[in-house]
Structures are given as C-alpha cells and as structure tokens.
Motif scaffolding. Structure first.
Motif, PDB file in Angstrom:
ATOM      1  N   ASP A  59       0.853  -1.190   0.000  1.00  0.00           N
ATOM      2  CA  ASP A  59       0.000   0.000   0.000  1.00  0.00           C
ATOM      3  C   ASP A  59       0.890   1.243   0.000  1.00  0.00           C
ATOM      4  OD1 ASP A  59      -1.779   2.046   0.420  1.00  0.00           O
ATOM      5  OD2 ASP A  59      -2.889   1.042   2.022  1.00  0.00           O
ATOM      6  N   LEU A  60       0.921   1.951  -1.127  1.00  0.00           N
ATOM      7  CA  LEU A  60       1.791   3.114  -1.236  1.00  0.00           C
ATOM      8  C   LEU A  60       1.291   4.289  -0.399  1.00  0.00           C
ATOM      9  CD1 LEU A  60       2.796   3.101  -5.018  1.00  0.00           C
ATOM     10  CD2 LEU A  60       3.924   2.043  -3.058  1.00  0.00           C
ATOM     11  N   GLU A  61      -0.018   4.384  -0.194  1.00  0.00           N
ATOM     12  CA  GLU A  61      -0.535   5.453   0.665  1.00  0.00           C
ATOM     13  C   GLU A  61      -0.091   5.240   2.112  1.00  0.00           C
ATOM     14  OE1 GLU A  61      -4.722   5.890   0.314  1.00  0.00           O
ATOM     15  OE2 GLU A  61      -4.680   6.477  -1.810  1.00  0.00           O
ATOM     16  N   ALA A  62      -0.119   3.982   2.546  1.00  0.00           N
ATOM     17  CA  ALA A  62       0.363   3.679   3.894  1.00  0.00           C
ATOM     18  C   ALA A  62       1.859   3.936   4.002  1.00  0.00           C
ATOM     19  CB  ALA A  62       0.043   2.225   4.244  1.00  0.00           C
ATOM     20  N   LEU A  63       2.584   3.677   2.902  1.00  0.00           N
ATOM     21  CA  LEU A  63       4.022   3.942   2.886  1.00  0.00           C
ATOM     22  C   LEU A  63       4.288   5.440   3.037  1.00  0.00           C
ATOM     23  CD1 LEU A  63       6.912   2.857   2.452  1.00  0.00           C
ATOM     24  CD2 LEU A  63       6.548   3.198  -0.013  1.00  0.00           C
ATOM     25  N   ALA A  64       3.523   6.266   2.328  1.00  0.00           N
ATOM     26  CA  ALA A  64       3.694   7.718   2.431  1.00  0.00           C
ATOM     27  C   ALA A  64       3.333   8.218   3.828  1.00  0.00           C
ATOM     28  CB  ALA A  64       2.835   8.414   1.375  1.00  0.00           C
ATOM     29  N   ALA A  65       2.287   7.631   4.414  1.00  0.00           N
ATOM     30  CA  ALA A  65       1.893   8.028   5.766  1.00  0.00           C
ATOM     31  C   ALA A  65       2.964   7.654   6.788  1.00  0.00           C
ATOM     32  CB  ALA A  65       0.561   7.382   6.134  1.00  0.00           C
ATOM     33  N   ALA A  66       3.579   6.494   6.596  1.00  0.00           N
ATOM     34  CA  ALA A  66       4.643   6.069   7.508  1.00  0.00           C
ATOM     35  C   ALA A  66       5.843   7.006   7.406  1.00  0.00           C
ATOM     36  CB  ALA A  66       5.059   4.638   7.191  1.00  0.00           C
ATOM     37  N   LEU A  67       6.184   7.439   6.188  1.00  0.00           N
ATOM     38  CA  LEU A  67       7.288   8.367   6.017  1.00  0.00           C
ATOM     39  C   LEU A  67       6.997   9.692   6.711  1.00  0.00           C
ATOM     40  CD1 LEU A  67       9.982   9.228   4.806  1.00  0.00           C
ATOM     41  CD2 LEU A  67       8.759   9.844   2.699  1.00  0.00           C
ATOM     42  N   GLU A  68       5.768  10.158   6.619  1.00  0.00           N
ATOM     43  CA  GLU A  68       5.400  11.401   7.303  1.00  0.00           C
ATOM     44  C   GLU A  68       5.542  11.254   8.816  1.00  0.00           C
ATOM     45  OE1 GLU A  68       1.684  14.599   7.582  1.00  0.00           O
ATOM     46  OE2 GLU A  68       1.499  12.783   6.369  1.00  0.00           O
ATOM     47  N   CYS A  69       5.176  10.076   9.335  1.00  0.00           N
ATOM     48  CA  CYS A  69       5.365   9.809  10.770  1.00  0.00           C
ATOM     49  C   CYS A  69       6.833   9.929  11.155  1.00  0.00           C
ATOM     50  CB  CYS A  69       4.855   8.410  11.119  1.00  0.00           C
ATOM     51  SG  CYS A  69       3.066   8.280  11.269  1.00  0.00           S
ATOM     52  N   LEU A  70       7.707   9.352  10.336  1.00  0.00           N
ATOM     53  CA  LEU A  70       9.127   9.380  10.640  1.00  0.00           C
ATOM     54  C   LEU A  70       9.663  10.807  10.623  1.00  0.00           C
ATOM     55  CD1 LEU A  70      11.814   7.933  11.144  1.00  0.00           C
ATOM     56  CD2 LEU A  70      12.054   7.677   8.669  1.00  0.00           C
ATOM     57  N   GLN A  71       9.192  11.607   9.681  1.00  0.00           N
ATOM     58  CA  GLN A  71       9.710  12.967   9.547  1.00  0.00           C
ATOM     59  C   GLN A  71       9.181  13.912  10.619  1.00  0.00           C
ATOM     60  OE1 GLN A  71       8.490  13.537   5.433  1.00  0.00           O
ATOM     61  NE2 GLN A  71      10.599  13.212   4.706  1.00  0.00           N
ATOM     62  N   THR A  72       8.027  13.606  11.182  1.00  0.00           N
ATOM     63  CA  THR A  72       7.426  14.506  12.175  1.00  0.00           C
ATOM     64  C   THR A  72       7.465  13.957  13.596  1.00  0.00           C
ATOM     65  OG1 THR A  72       5.227  13.551  11.762  1.00  0.00           O
ATOM     66  CG2 THR A  72       5.869  15.471  10.449  1.00  0.00           C
ATOM     67  N   ALA A  73       7.875  12.703  13.760  1.00  0.00           N
ATOM     68  CA  ALA A  73       7.861  12.089  15.091  1.00  0.00           C
ATOM     69  C   ALA A  73       8.838  12.788  16.030  1.00  0.00           C
ATOM     70  CB  ALA A  73       8.201  10.603  14.995  1.00  0.00           C
ATOM     71  N   GLU A  74       8.493  12.791  17.299  1.00  0.00           N
ATOM     72  CA  GLU A  74       9.366  13.329  18.337  1.00  0.00           C
ATOM     73  C   GLU A  74       9.709  12.215  19.312  1.00  0.00           C
ATOM     74  OE1 GLU A  74       7.583  16.663  20.206  1.00  0.00           O
ATOM     75  OE2 GLU A  74       7.559  17.897  18.392  1.00  0.00           O
ATOM     76  N   GLY A  75      10.924  12.237  19.805  1.00  0.00           N
ATOM     77  CA  GLY A  75      11.356  11.216  20.734  1.00  0.00           C
ATOM     78  C   GLY A  75      10.728  11.392  22.105  1.00  0.00           C
ATOM     79  N   ILE A  76      10.706  10.316  22.869  1.00  0.00           N
ATOM     80  CA  ILE A  76      10.239  10.362  24.255  1.00  0.00           C
ATOM     81  C   ILE A  76      11.400  10.855  25.104  1.00  0.00           C
ATOM     82  CG2 ILE A  76       9.371   9.013  26.193  1.00  0.00           C
ATOM     83  CD1 ILE A  76       8.144   7.088  24.201  1.00  0.00           C
TER      84      ILE A  76
END
Length: 375
Positions: A179-196
């Motif tokens: 699923d390429l849409e899920a792939l794009a969403a996962a990449l956005e998570c990686l780019q915007t995620a913040e560490g604990i």
C-alpha cells in the motif's frame, strides 16, 4: 646588571627566568602527582565521607512509568515500552524509537536516507530497482541499519520484506501489492515524530536548619558526579593546567580568548543544585536544575510548586553577595556562576514590611508536611 624581568609575569612576584623555571618545574611535579594519585585504586573511608546533598540527578517520564530514575535507567524502560506498543501501530512506534534511542544527528541522518528510498518508490512505483535495498550497501549500513537502532523495524513496518538474493546477499524488497498510501503516511510519521524525552525531576525538598546548627550549614554542599561534565580526575588535571598557564597568559589574552575560556567554564557543569533560604533563615527549599536553565525557571518553580498563590508575587531572589537576581535575566545558571550549587535568599522589599515577609514564606501544605532536617 639586574636580571631581565619577564613581561608576561609582571606583578606576579616572578621577576627572573630562574624564578619562572622553578615555578614550571614545581607545576610539572604537581601534575605528575595528580596523575599518580588517580592511576591506582584509592581506598575510601565511607564513614568519613561527606553527606551528599542529593543522591544523584533523577528524571521522570509519566508516559512510560511513574518512577523517578537516573537517566541511564530510562533508556531500557523506554525501549521495552515501545516494543510493547509495536503491535498497535508498528510504523509510528518504530519512528518514535528512532528519534528516542539514537543521538539526534544520527536519527535525522537515518530519516533523510529512508526518505530518499521511499520517495524514489513513490515517484517511480513501477521501477523494481527502487523497491530493493541491499542490506550490505555501505551507505545503508552507515546511516540506517545497523547504525541506527529500530531503523530496520521501521522499514519492515512500512511493508518491506527481507529476502535472500541469487548471490546470497540479503535484500529488503517492497512487494507489488504494498500500500503506497500507507508507505507515504509512515514516512510522514518518521519525519514529524518526536522522541520520548525524560524530564528532569526537580526532587523538591524542604530542609530545616536545627536550632543548634550554624546558619552556614546551608552552604556546605557535597554533590555526586552527575552534576559535572568532567570527572573529578579531569577537573584536577584541568585545575593544574590552568594554574600553570594563568600568570603567563594574563597580559596576552584578547577579549575573544577570555570569552572562549568563559564558555569552556560554563560547559563544565550539567546541573545546578539550588537552595533558597526563606525569610527567618531556618527553612530552605532545594531543587535540581539544568545548568542551561535560567533564573525565570527558578522563579517559576517557586510559584508553581512551592509557595501559596497569595505569595506568588511577593518576593525576589538575592545572591550570596547581595545582588538582586532579575527574573528577566536571559543568561543561563552556568553563565551566572551559580553552578554547580548556589544558596539564594528569598526576600521582600523593606517597604513591604513584616506582613509581606510572612506572606512570601507561606508554603504549599503538601510541601510543608515533608520538612526534613538539614545535616
């Protein structure tokens, strides 16, 4: 003919070259003694050791656990917490793990490299070469896996599958049905995620000087090594080095050199133990701050955690040398010379009278109940 004076040491009492050589030889002997002192195990009599003002520096992370722990104990707990959450949203948890469990620069480099892989797939969905990542690739190993913890977990959560190639090498392959849409969403998570990020626990305490003790007992502060960026051995050697160079360089240092020395001095400390003496002189509030925090953080701590609301604006802080410490001062505690420990006074203006002084010392009931003797 009189011996020639040494210009850089003028005014120091060292007038001849022979004097300078004698001082340098003595400094070299002192340095060697310092090295020898720390080169072998030293037996310590714990019965005679000073009582530490605090046991260490502690942090809290309510998302993971209600405990207050040293920094090094949080990483395995956070790793376990993220592993337990992996079944709910694998890509998001892996992205947070990348940002949390790795140095910031390494995590960012990993995220940028993965973004190139994923964007190539999204821009060329029909190109098979972009769907294969060779695990033995040098760039991949240096920037993604195994250089960055949880990076492989993230790619597997994105839909990549581990496969063996014809030559025996391992690859990560994104299958055609991914699923390429899920792939794009996962990449956005990686780019915007913040560490604990565990937060510094102030470890606020209320101390009382016993009637038989001298008021100066508040100034006797013994700290654990967590408060220093340098080890005691490094501090001792640095002290000897500076003492050797101070006199000879005093006449030659420029303003920029002095500023660099000041910056080095501020980097010696990681944390600052702050004691605030309340009006009356017997009660002392104590808390731990980062060396990079400012006076405004101490004022906020007093208002938010220590004093009753009615006393929130009725005070100011005064340094041991009677300087008023302005809340708006933007310098860090290290730059102000308050590290690694400082004893400040909470005071009100003389015009406000005794009533204001009494108001300024009113503590929150939960804190007042935890008073303990200062030893």
């Amino acid at each position: 003919k009189a011996p020639r004076p040494i210009g850089g040491l003028r005014g120091s009492g060292l007038r001849t070259e022979a004097d300078v050589r004698q001082v340098i030889q003595q400094e070299q002997q002192d340095r060697q003694l310092a090295v020898d002192r720390f080169s072998e195990p030293v037996e310590i009599n714990t019965d005679a050791a000073p009582v530490l003002a605090v046991k260490g520096v502690y942090f809290k992370c309510p998302l993971v656990s209600p405990e207050s722990l040293p920094w090094e104990e949080w990483k395995p707990k956070i790793r376990q917490f993220l592993a337990e959450q992996m079944g709910q949203d694998s890509a998001l948890c892996a992205a947070v793990a990348i940002r949390t469990l790795n140095p910031a620069d390494r995590a960012e480099e990993c995220a940028q490299t993965i973004a190139k892989y994923v964007n190539n797939v999204l821009a060329n969905p029909g190109e098979q070469k972009y769907r294969r990542i060779r695990l033995g690739n040098a760039v991949f190993q240096q920037r993604v896996h195994p250089a960055c913890e949880s990076a492989l977990d993230f790619l597997l959560a994105c839909g990549f599958q581990r496969q063996a190639g014809d030559s025996g090498e391992d690859f990560l392959v994104l299958p055609p049905e991914a699923d390429l849409e899920a792939l794009a969403a996962a990449l956005e998570c990686l780019q915007t995620a913040e560490g604990i990020e565990p937060l510094l626990d102030r470890c606020t305490s209320l101390l009382e000087i016993s009637p038989g003790s001298a008021a100066s007992v508040a100034n006797r502060v013994a700290l654990p090594e967590d408060f220093y960026s340098l080890t005691p051995e490094e501090l001792e050697l640095e002290r000897l080095r500076l003492r050797q160079a101070a006199e000879s360089e005093e006449m030659l240092r420029t303003r920029q050199m002095r500023e660099r020395e000041r910056q080095r001095e501020t980097r010696r400390y990681r944390f600052c133990l702050v004691r605030v003496r309340l009006p009356g002189g017997r009660l002392i509030l104590q808390a731990t701050f980062a060396a990079t925090e400012q006076l405004a953080d101490i004022y906020s701590w007093l208002r938010d955690e220590c004093l009753e609301a009615s006393a929130a604006t009725a005070f100011r802080l005064v340094s041991p040398d009677k300087r008023r410490l302005d809340e708006a001062d933007g310098r860090t505690l290290a730059e102000l010379g308050l590290c690694p420990a400082a004893v400040l006074a909470l005071a009100v203006s003389a015009d406000d009278g005794a009533a204001a002084a009494a108001s300024a010392s009113r503590l929150r009931p939960a804190l007042a109940a935890l008073v303990q003797p200062l030893v």
